[in-house]
Design a protein around this motif. Structure first.
Motif, PDB file in Angstrom:
ATOM      1  N   GLN A 248     -52.442  75.198  -6.344  1.00  0.00           N
ATOM      2  CA  GLN A 248     -51.464  75.736  -7.292  1.00  0.00           C
ATOM      3  C   GLN A 248     -50.081  75.890  -6.679  1.00  0.00           C
ATOM      4  O   GLN A 248     -49.069  75.694  -7.352  1.00  0.00           O
ATOM      5  CB  GLN A 248     -51.941  77.098  -7.823  1.00  0.00           C
ATOM      6  N   TYR A 249     -50.033  76.257  -5.393  1.00  0.00           N
ATOM      7  CA  TYR A 249     -48.751  76.546  -4.730  1.00  0.00           C
ATOM      8  C   TYR A 249     -48.697  75.789  -3.399  1.00  0.00           C
ATOM      9  O   TYR A 249     -48.839  76.379  -2.323  1.00  0.00           O
ATOM     10  CB  TYR A 249     -48.603  78.059  -4.523  1.00  0.00           C
TER      11      TYR A 249
ATOM     12  N   THR B  20     -51.770  87.116  -9.142  1.00  0.00           N
ATOM     13  CA  THR B  20     -51.854  85.985 -10.079  1.00  0.00           C
ATOM     14  C   THR B  20     -50.754  86.077 -11.133  1.00  0.00           C
ATOM     15  O   THR B  20     -50.179  85.057 -11.545  1.00  0.00           O
ATOM     16  CB  THR B  20     -53.238  85.946 -10.747  1.00  0.00           C
TER      17      THR B  20
ATOM     18  N   ARG C 192     -57.962  77.026  -4.013  1.00  0.00           N
ATOM     19  CA  ARG C 192     -57.331  77.092  -5.346  1.00  0.00           C
ATOM     20  C   ARG C 192     -55.836  77.346  -5.241  1.00  0.00           C
ATOM     21  O   ARG C 192     -55.022  76.667  -5.894  1.00  0.00           O
ATOM     22  CB  ARG C 192     -58.008  78.173  -6.181  1.00  0.00           C
TER      23      ARG C 192
END
Length: 303
Positions: free
Chosen positions: A49-50, A21, A45
């Motif tokens: 995010q990516y 993270t 998640r």
């Protein structure tokens, strides 16, 4: 040759944990990312995010899985699932799979400071993975971080009217600490510079001197203008608190995982663990994050 973030395929295991993270925001320039996670929620998640990354939910305790994960990979950062009853076997399977890869140029292992400490099962386990990697012939780098500052629940303490820190071991035992932001910077340097760091083992510590948990709570007290009380947990509650932090539950946990937590608590209660910050500061090219600076950063994030 240094790494090429435009073409090299990078695999990171345990990609939803604290270490990854902190690292992933430094990899915005990395075009080919494969992130291995354990749960569907972590996969969802990280995909949000990516979106450019390939995120795979997988059980690492499988030779077939490790072979699949390492297909076409150029560089691998293996972060083992700490306290997992098969962490050593998982590390061995990752190394064995890497040996079969015609594309792999760098195997980076996240281990732990002082793997010589046989009294702690998690250290002994990681030492076994280090040994397998060293003898494998793979181009490797071993990173050995100490106790994470980021394990302290600074948000919880700052948010309580009368903050209480539940201590699982003696608050007088001395520790050296590392901020995950410093570990991420070291990982990034080793990853990008590659050949400069092949066949190296780096003990990683941020703090310039040992600091007990009691002293850490005193620093936090001064920063939040509240007196943090310390609640010394009895042994069973201490084990449960460690398991809760790791797994979100204390029941239904494999006894071998409990054994690891118990041995660590007993060791920390009597000895702590200390090291030196010189190697980390050389790696990242700046002063390492000191504990009071880390508290300031975390409190700023909360605001």
């Amino acid at each position: 040759m240094p790494a090429d973030p435009t073409t090299d395929l990078l695999l990171i295991t345990c990609a939803s944990g604290k270490q990854a993270t902190a690292l992933l925001p430094l990899l915005s320039h990395w075009k080919c990312l494969r992130l291995a996670v354990h749960s569907a929620s972590s996969k969802s998640r990280l995909e949000q995010q990516y979106p450019h990354a390939e995120v795979i939910a997988a059980d690492l305790y499988s030779p077939t899985t490790t072979l699949s994960l390492l297909k076409d990979v150029t560089a691998c950062i293996h972060i083992g699932p700490s306290y997992h009853p098969h962490e050593r076997s998982i590390g061995h399977m990752m190394i064995d799979a890497a040996l079969l890869s015609p594309t792999l140029k760098h195997f980076i292992l996240s281990s732990v400071l002082h793997t010589q400490l046989d009294k702690m099962l998690n250290h002994s386990c990681k030492r076994g993975v280090e040994e397998r990697l060293i003898e494998s012939g793979l181009p490797y780098t071993i990173l050995q971080p100490t106790t994470f500052m980021d394990n302290i629940p600074i948000g919880m303490l700052a948010g309580q009217e009368q903050p209480v820190f539940p201590a699982a071991w003696s608050t007088d035992s001395k520790f050296s600490w590392i901020a995950t932001r410093d570990l991420a910077a070291a990982m990034h340097a080793v990853l990008v510079e590659r050949e400069k760091h092949l066949y190296a083992q780096y003990p990683l510590v941020s703090t310039h001197g040992p600091l007990s948990f009691g002293e850490a709570m005193h620093i936090i007290s001064s920063k939040i203008s509240k007196d943090v009380k310390i609640e010394h947990l009895d042994f069973r509650k201490a084990v449960d608190s460690v398991l809760m932090r790791l797994y979100g539950m204390a029941e239904g946990i494999d006894q071998r995982t409990k054994d690891t937590a118990q041995r660590m608590i007993l060791y920390y209660d009597n000895r702590g663990i200390v090291g030196n910050s010189n190697v980390l500061e050389w790696l990242i090219g700046r002063g390492a994050t000191q504990f009071d600076d880390w508290v300031d950063v975390k409190l700023g994030e909360l605001k």
